[in-house]
Design an enzyme around this catalytic site. Structure first.
Site, short mmCIF file in Angstrom:
data_model
loop_
_atom_site.label_atom_id
_atom_site.label_comp_id
_atom_site.label_asym_id
_atom_site.label_seq_id
_atom_site.Cartn_x
_atom_site.Cartn_y
_atom_site.Cartn_z
N ASP A 30 0.85 -1.19 0.00
CA ASP A 30 0.00 0.00 0.00
C ASP A 30 0.89 1.25 0.00
OD1 ASP A 30 -3.23 0.52 0.95
OD2 ASP A 30 -1.82 2.20 1.08
N ILE A 31 0.49 2.25 -0.78
CA ILE A 31 1.30 3.47 -0.92
C ILE A 31 1.25 4.32 0.35
CG2 ILE A 31 -0.47 5.06 -1.84
CD1 ILE A 31 1.55 5.80 -4.06
N ASN A 88 -13.09 -3.19 2.17
CA ASN A 88 -14.04 -2.09 2.21
C ASN A 88 -14.92 -2.15 0.97
OD1 ASN A 88 -13.06 -0.90 4.63
ND2 ASN A 88 -11.33 -0.03 3.50
N GLN A 95 -14.43 2.84 1.12
CA GLN A 95 -13.79 2.34 -0.11
C GLN A 95 -13.45 3.50 -1.04
OE1 GLN A 95 -16.20 -0.28 -2.57
NE2 GLN A 95 -14.40 -1.03 -3.70
N HIS A 101 -10.28 -5.25 -3.44
CA HIS A 101 -8.94 -5.43 -2.87
C HIS A 101 -9.08 -5.81 -1.41
CE1 HIS A 101 -10.08 -1.18 -2.64
NE2 HIS A 101 -9.41 -1.12 -1.50
N HIS A 103 -7.15 -5.67 2.10
CA HIS A 103 -6.02 -5.12 2.85
C HIS A 103 -5.45 -6.24 3.73
CE1 HIS A 103 -7.00 -0.73 2.23
NE2 HIS A 103 -8.19 -1.25 1.99
P1 5GP Z 1 -9.81 1.48 0.15
O1 5GP Z 1 -10.00 2.73 0.96
O2 5GP Z 1 -10.44 1.59 -1.23
O3 5GP Z 1 -10.23 0.23 0.88
O4 5GP Z 1 -8.26 1.31 -0.03
C1 5GP Z 1 -7.54 1.85 -1.11
C2 5GP Z 1 -6.07 1.74 -0.73
O5 5GP Z 1 -5.31 1.96 -1.90
C3 5GP Z 1 -5.62 2.77 0.30
O6 5GP Z 1 -5.10 2.09 1.45
C4 5GP Z 1 -4.56 3.58 -0.43
O7 5GP Z 1 -3.47 3.95 0.39
C5 5GP Z 1 -4.14 2.64 -1.54
N1 5GP Z 1 -3.67 3.32 -2.73
C6 5GP Z 1 -4.23 4.40 -3.33
N2 5GP Z 1 -3.55 4.73 -4.44
C7 5GP Z 1 -2.50 3.85 -4.52
C8 5GP Z 1 -1.44 3.69 -5.45
O8 5GP Z 1 -1.29 4.43 -6.44
N3 5GP Z 1 -0.56 2.68 -5.21
C9 5GP Z 1 -0.69 1.84 -4.14
N4 5GP Z 1 0.24 0.88 -4.00
N5 5GP Z 1 -1.70 1.96 -3.25
C10 5GP Z 1 -2.59 2.95 -3.44
#
Ligand code: 5GP
Ligand code: ZN
Length: 115
Positions: A30-31, A88, A95, A101, A103
């Site tokens: 994760d970034i 999420n 989300q 995805h 985590h």
């Molecule tokens: P969500 O909130 O949709 O469950 O999680 C999305 C996740 O994607 C977040 O934890 C966010 O840090 C990660 N993320 C967003 N953009 C990027 C990216 O460009 N590269 C990577 N490796 N992770 C990302």
């Protein structure tokens, strides 16, 4: 070209630190990590949420959990205090990326219930 961020990562159009890849899934770092270990396990086929995967395609979720298990084992997450898996889905969950995805979080004590 897909406008989906994770589809672009899967197609190698946006760089990511991959820790695992097979024909059906990738696992990336994760970034913006929320724990010492924070990976995202992503099916290569685009679906927004688990409940939108048709019955005939359910195998992709089985393969996704196979990918997760490979990383959990290779990184010895169980013996390092365990790990948390989070999916999420939708606005209330937070989300941000509309592509399934999981985590994978580990390396610190986590609270329950989640915020
Ligand atoms: P969500 O909130 O949709 O469950 O999680 C999305 C996740 O994607 C977040 O934890 C966010 O840090 C990660 N993320 C967003 N953009 C990027 C990216 O460009 N590269 C990577 N490796 N992770 C990302
Ligand atoms: Zn996608």
């Amino acid at each position: 070209m897909s406008e989906c961020l994770f589809c672009k990562i899967i197609e190698n159009k946006i760089p990511a630190q991959k820790v695992y890849e097979d024909d059906s899934s990738i696992v990336i770092k994760d970034i913006n990590p929320q724990a010492p270990v924070h990976y995202l396990a992503i099916p290569k086929k685009h679906y927004v949420s688990v409940h939108l995967v048709p019955p005939a395609e359910m195998d992709l979720l089985s393969k996704l959990f196979h990918a997760i298990n490979q990383v959990v084992k290779s990184e010895s997450l169980e013996s390092r205090g365990g790990y948390r898996l989070v999916i999420n889905s939708g606005e209330n969950s937070g989300q941000a990326v509309a592509h399934i995805h999981v985590h994978i979080l580990a390396g610190r004590k986590m609270d329950w219930p989640p915020g």
